[in-house]
Write an enzyme that holds these catalytic residues in place. Sequence first.
Site, PDB file in Angstrom:
ATOM      1  N   ASP A  73       0.853  -1.184   0.000  1.00  0.00           N
ATOM      2  CA  ASP A  73       0.000   0.000   0.000  1.00  0.00           C
ATOM      3  C   ASP A  73       0.887   1.232   0.000  1.00  0.00           C
ATOM      4  OD1 ASP A  73      -2.404   1.383  -0.118  1.00  0.00           O
ATOM      5  OD2 ASP A  73      -2.655   1.435   2.057  1.00  0.00           O
ATOM      6  N   ASP A  78      -4.458  -2.346  -3.222  1.00  0.00           N
ATOM      7  CA  ASP A  78      -5.722  -1.625  -3.381  1.00  0.00           C
ATOM      8  C   ASP A  78      -5.594  -0.519  -4.426  1.00  0.00           C
ATOM      9  OD1 ASP A  78      -4.315   0.388  -2.091  1.00  0.00           O
ATOM     10  OD2 ASP A  78      -5.539   0.372  -0.290  1.00  0.00           O
TER      11      ASP A  78
END
Length: 145
Positions: A9, A69
């Site tokens: 991330d 993500d």
Amino acid sequence: MKTVTIYTDGACSGNPGPGGWGAILQYGPHKKELSGGEGHTTNNRMELTGVITALQALKEPCVVELYSDSKYVIDALQKGWARGWKARGWIKSDKKPALNPDLWETLLALCDYHTVHLHWVKGHADNPYNNRCDELAVAESKKFR
């Protein structure tokens, strides 16, 4: 080949601004956390840097289950956009320059070295590994404020 699971991330406070990235590498019972940051960067650069650094940490070619993500990272790889940008001299289909060609060049080479399977996960949801990567990234970005 070994199969390694990687979660990554990136985070940025302001865009551009201070940023950080986090990664978790898992192989069998082994787990390793990596993180870092920069004082003036973008969210997308941090997303890419997290993936690159995690893949560079592998000492031999591996099958990698990569979870992120970042639609920017996942879609550009999965849909072939990044390879298209490279083939056109880092120009997108809309004739605008592709951003972050330095990082994409490195990431594409790593994807050629490893066998990378891409998985998009919803950010800030119920995935504990993605949430931990977010914590690592945010903590790193705070070091530069």
